[in-house]
Motif scaffolding. Structure first.
Motif, PDB file in Angstrom:
ATOM      1  N   MET A  38     -80.898 149.057  -7.667  1.00 42.69           N
ATOM      2  CA  MET A  38     -80.158 149.455  -6.546  1.00 42.69           C
ATOM      3  C   MET A  38     -78.681 148.788  -6.377  1.00 42.69           C
ATOM      4  SD  MET A  38     -83.347 150.167  -3.945  1.00 42.69           S
ATOM      5  CE  MET A  38     -82.067 151.140  -2.797  1.00 42.69           C
ATOM      6  N   VAL A  39     -78.775 147.620  -7.010  1.00 41.81           N
ATOM      7  CA  VAL A  39     -77.537 146.679  -6.721  1.00 41.81           C
ATOM      8  C   VAL A  39     -76.359 147.058  -7.542  1.00 41.81           C
ATOM      9  CG1 VAL A  39     -76.608 144.406  -6.321  1.00 41.81           C
ATOM     10  CG2 VAL A  39     -78.951 144.952  -5.809  1.00 41.81           C
ATOM     11  N   CYS A  40     -75.416 147.432  -7.064  1.00 41.47           N
ATOM     12  CA  CYS A  40     -74.102 147.847  -7.995  1.00 41.47           C
ATOM     13  C   CYS A  40     -73.601 146.567  -8.498  1.00 41.47           C
ATOM     14  CB  CYS A  40     -72.763 148.226  -7.103  1.00 41.47           C
ATOM     15  SG  CYS A  40     -73.251 149.920  -6.344  1.00 41.47           S
ATOM     16  N   PRO A  41     -73.069 146.499  -9.768  1.00 45.88           N
ATOM     17  CA  PRO A  41     -72.628 145.401 -10.261  1.00 45.88           C
ATOM     18  C   PRO A  41     -71.427 144.586  -9.880  1.00 45.88           C
ATOM     19  CG  PRO A  41     -72.432 147.268 -11.865  1.00 45.88           C
ATOM     20  CD  PRO A  41     -73.022 147.665 -10.617  1.00 45.88           C
ATOM     21  N   MET A  42     -71.624 143.469  -9.803  1.00 42.95           N
ATOM     22  CA  MET A  42     -70.447 142.742  -8.689  1.00 42.95           C
ATOM     23  C   MET A  42     -69.431 142.071  -9.709  1.00 42.95           C
ATOM     24  SD  MET A  42     -71.565 143.275  -5.674  1.00 42.95           S
ATOM     25  CE  MET A  42     -70.456 142.578  -4.952  1.00 42.95           C
ATOM     26  N   PRO A  43     -68.469 141.903  -9.537  1.00 42.79           N
ATOM     27  CA  PRO A  43     -67.290 141.212 -10.255  1.00 42.79           C
ATOM     28  C   PRO A  43     -67.698 139.543 -10.267  1.00 42.79           C
ATOM     29  CG  PRO A  43     -66.210 141.720  -8.117  1.00 42.79           C
ATOM     30  CD  PRO A  43     -67.801 142.394  -8.041  1.00 42.79           C
ATOM     31  N   TYR A  44     -67.478 139.021 -11.455  1.00 47.67           N
ATOM     32  CA  TYR A  44     -67.668 137.594 -11.431  1.00 47.67           C
ATOM     33  C   TYR A  44     -66.869 136.762 -10.217  1.00 47.67           C
ATOM     34  CZ  TYR A  44     -69.236 138.537 -16.081  1.00 47.67           C
ATOM     35  OH  TYR A  44     -69.729 139.149 -17.165  1.00 47.67           O
ATOM     36  N   THR A  45     -67.634 136.371  -9.613  1.00 43.79           N
ATOM     37  CA  THR A  45     -67.246 135.412  -8.420  1.00 43.79           C
ATOM     38  C   THR A  45     -68.159 134.247  -8.350  1.00 43.79           C
ATOM     39  OG1 THR A  45     -68.804 136.757  -6.819  1.00 43.79           O
ATOM     40  CG2 THR A  45     -66.393 137.384  -6.909  1.00 43.79           C
ATOM     41  N   THR A  46     -67.985 133.251  -7.410  1.00 48.87           N
ATOM     42  CA  THR A  46     -68.738 131.895  -7.489  1.00 48.87           C
ATOM     43  C   THR A  46     -68.289 131.542  -5.766  1.00 48.87           C
ATOM     44  OG1 THR A  46     -69.463 130.135  -8.216  1.00 48.87           O
ATOM     45  CG2 THR A  46     -66.965 130.594  -8.374  1.00 48.87           C
ATOM     46  N   VAL A  47     -69.229 130.747  -5.374  1.00 46.15           N
ATOM     47  CA  VAL A  47     -69.259 129.980  -3.994  1.00 46.15           C
ATOM     48  C   VAL A  47     -69.236 128.647  -4.179  1.00 46.15           C
ATOM     49  CG1 VAL A  47     -69.715 132.124  -2.796  1.00 46.15           C
ATOM     50  CG2 VAL A  47     -71.628 130.336  -3.584  1.00 46.15           C
ATOM     51  N   PRO A  48     -68.583 127.901  -3.381  1.00 43.92           N
ATOM     52  CA  PRO A  48     -68.821 126.313  -3.478  1.00 43.92           C
ATOM     53  C   PRO A  48     -70.304 125.853  -3.519  1.00 43.92           C
ATOM     54  CG  PRO A  48     -67.027 126.960  -1.753  1.00 43.92           C
ATOM     55  CD  PRO A  48     -67.690 128.236  -2.337  1.00 43.92           C
ATOM     56  N   PRO A  49     -70.786 125.160  -4.168  1.00 45.28           N
ATOM     57  CA  PRO A  49     -72.196 124.773  -4.296  1.00 45.28           C
ATOM     58  C   PRO A  49     -72.707 124.146  -3.207  1.00 45.28           C
ATOM     59  CG  PRO A  49     -71.151 123.673  -6.000  1.00 45.28           C
ATOM     60  CD  PRO A  49     -70.036 124.600  -5.540  1.00 45.28           C
ATOM     61  N   GLN A  50     -71.584 123.104  -2.555  1.00 41.46           N
ATOM     62  CA  GLN A  50     -72.071 122.017  -1.575  1.00 41.46           C
ATOM     63  C   GLN A  50     -72.490 122.873  -0.204  1.00 41.46           C
ATOM     64  OE1 GLN A  50     -69.048 122.491  -2.304  1.00 41.46           O
ATOM     65  NE2 GLN A  50     -67.782 122.844  -0.582  1.00 41.46           N
ATOM     66  N   GLN A  51     -72.369 124.160  -0.156  1.00 39.23           N
ATOM     67  CA  GLN A  51     -72.585 125.095   1.006  1.00 39.23           C
ATOM     68  C   GLN A  51     -74.145 125.613   1.127  1.00 39.23           C
ATOM     69  OE1 GLN A  51     -69.777 126.792   3.019  1.00 39.23           O
ATOM     70  NE2 GLN A  51     -68.152 125.379   2.440  1.00 39.23           N
ATOM     71  N   TRP A  52     -74.687 125.273   0.090  1.00 44.67           N
ATOM     72  CA  TRP A  52     -76.015 125.979   0.174  1.00 44.67           C
ATOM     73  C   TRP A  52     -77.120 125.259   0.965  1.00 44.67           C
ATOM     74  CZ3 TRP A  52     -75.219 130.559  -0.896  1.00 44.67           C
ATOM     75  CH2 TRP A  52     -74.390 130.712  -2.091  1.00 44.67           C
ATOM     76  N   CYS A  53     -77.982 125.660   1.692  1.00 42.97           N
ATOM     77  CA  CYS A  53     -78.866 124.793   2.654  1.00 42.97           C
ATOM     78  C   CYS A  53     -80.333 125.046   1.697  1.00 42.97           C
ATOM     79  CB  CYS A  53     -79.143 125.354   3.930  1.00 42.97           C
ATOM     80  SG  CYS A  53     -77.518 125.423   4.686  1.00 42.97           S
ATOM     81  N   TRP A  67     -63.716 132.445  -4.980  1.00 47.43           N
ATOM     82  CA  TRP A  67     -63.887 133.804  -5.623  1.00 47.43           C
ATOM     83  C   TRP A  67     -63.243 133.824  -7.054  1.00 47.43           C
ATOM     84  CZ3 TRP A  67     -61.868 133.926  -0.653  1.00 47.43           C
ATOM     85  CH2 TRP A  67     -60.232 134.099  -0.567  1.00 47.43           C
ATOM     86  N   ASP A  68     -62.208 133.009  -7.219  1.00 44.55           N
ATOM     87  CA  ASP A  68     -61.713 132.823  -8.450  1.00 44.55           C
ATOM     88  C   ASP A  68     -62.110 131.901  -9.341  1.00 44.55           C
ATOM     89  OD1 ASP A  68     -59.744 135.140  -7.901  1.00 44.55           O
ATOM     90  OD2 ASP A  68     -58.222 133.617  -7.217  1.00 44.55           O
ATOM     91  N   LEU A  69     -62.967 130.930  -8.776  1.00 43.57           N
ATOM     92  CA  LEU A  69     -63.718 130.204  -9.858  1.00 43.57           C
ATOM     93  C   LEU A  69     -64.575 130.598 -10.716  1.00 43.57           C
ATOM     94  CD1 LEU A  69     -64.331 127.282  -6.985  1.00 43.57           C
ATOM     95  CD2 LEU A  69     -62.358 127.499  -8.901  1.00 43.57           C
ATOM     96  N   PRO A  70     -64.797 130.202 -12.024  1.00 40.51           N
ATOM     97  CA  PRO A  70     -65.887 130.605 -12.988  1.00 40.51           C
ATOM     98  C   PRO A  70     -67.388 130.731 -12.449  1.00 40.51           C
ATOM     99  CG  PRO A  70     -65.048 128.685 -13.639  1.00 40.51           C
ATOM    100  CD  PRO A  70     -64.213 129.092 -12.551  1.00 40.51           C
ATOM    101  N   ILE A  71     -68.031 131.521 -12.717  1.00 41.50           N
ATOM    102  CA  ILE A  71     -69.563 131.532 -12.510  1.00 41.50           C
ATOM    103  C   ILE A  71     -70.257 130.595 -13.438  1.00 41.50           C
ATOM    104  CG2 ILE A  71     -69.518 133.633 -11.241  1.00 41.50           C
ATOM    105  CD1 ILE A  71     -70.840 134.709 -13.680  1.00 41.50           C
ATOM    106  N   GLU A  72     -69.799 130.266 -14.626  1.00 40.46           N
ATOM    107  CA  GLU A  72     -70.428 129.450 -15.428  1.00 40.46           C
ATOM    108  C   GLU A  72     -70.526 128.016 -15.005  1.00 40.46           C
ATOM    109  OE1 GLU A  72     -68.357 132.821 -17.355  1.00 40.46           O
ATOM    110  OE2 GLU A  72     -67.516 131.389 -16.253  1.00 40.46           O
ATOM    111  N   ASP A  73     -69.860 127.765 -13.959  1.00 38.56           N
ATOM    112  CA  ASP A  73     -70.125 126.499 -13.243  1.00 38.56           C
ATOM    113  C   ASP A  73     -71.289 126.548 -12.147  1.00 38.56           C
ATOM    114  OD1 ASP A  73     -68.034 125.509 -14.880  1.00 38.56           O
ATOM    115  OD2 ASP A  73     -66.594 125.778 -13.336  1.00 38.56           O
ATOM    116  N   MET A  74     -71.833 127.553 -12.036  1.00 42.73           N
ATOM    117  CA  MET A  74     -72.689 127.587 -10.962  1.00 42.73           C
ATOM    118  C   MET A  74     -74.186 127.559 -11.620  1.00 42.73           C
ATOM    119  SD  MET A  74     -71.460 130.923  -8.700  1.00 42.73           S
ATOM    120  CE  MET A  74     -72.830 130.653  -7.448  1.00 42.73           C
ATOM    121  N   SER A  75     -75.143 126.809 -10.749  1.00 37.59           N
ATOM    122  CA  SER A  75     -76.591 126.805 -11.141  1.00 37.59           C
ATOM    123  C   SER A  75     -77.025 127.981 -11.033  1.00 37.59           C
ATOM    124  CB  SER A  75     -77.089 125.295 -10.449  1.00 37.59           C
ATOM    125  OG  SER A  75     -77.452 125.998  -9.150  1.00 37.59           O
ATOM    126  N   LEU A  76     -78.234 128.204 -11.723  1.00 39.74           N
ATOM    127  CA  LEU A  76     -79.231 129.348 -11.650  1.00 39.74           C
ATOM    128  C   LEU A  76     -79.382 129.482 -10.054  1.00 39.74           C
ATOM    129  CD1 LEU A  76     -80.684 131.816 -12.704  1.00 39.74           C
ATOM    130  CD2 LEU A  76     -82.487 130.243 -13.175  1.00 39.74           C
TER     131      LEU A  76
END
Length: 110
Positions: free
Chosen positions: A95-110, A49-58
């Motif tokens: 309807m979605v509240c703005p979320m803080p900048y977070t990211t998840v490890p990309p290798q976990q997506w199915c 959650w401390d990693l930058p979202i700029e490294d995430m794909s769309l």
């Protein structure tokens, strides 16, 4: 008749052998995936959650947003005492509240 019984037993044994090998292969793949995740986590000094979202794909960002929306929906349902659902259609972005900048490890997506 004895030959027919033996042939049937051989077919059953062969079917079970093939199923056993498939389960063994799946177990090996799961162990490799677990090892890769453990190694990946050990290389990161910061939590995901401390990693930058700029490294995430769309795609990862969209999936992450949908997961957060589902989490929010399930939390609201739990507080209201409603049954939880595992697949919830995405809520409108209004309807979605703005979320803080977070990211998840990309290798976990199915």
């Amino acid at each position: 008749m004895n030959r027919a019984c033996t042939t049937e037993q051989e077919e059953t044994v062969e079917t079970l052998r093939v199923e056993y090998e498939a389960v063994q292969n799946q177990l090996k793949e799961d162990r490799n995936r677990l090892q890769a995740m453990v190694e990946s986590q050990s290389h990161h000094s910061n939590p995901w959650w401390d990693l930058p979202i700029e490294d995430m794909s769309l795609d990862n960002l969209q999936h992450f947003k949908t997961s957060l929306e589902n989490l929010k929906f399930n939390l609201v349902a739990a507080v209201q005492g409603k049954p939880l659902t595992s697949s919830v259609p995405p809520m409108p972005s209004s309807m979605v509240c703005p979320m803080p900048y977070t990211t998840v490890p990309p290798q976990q997506w199915c």
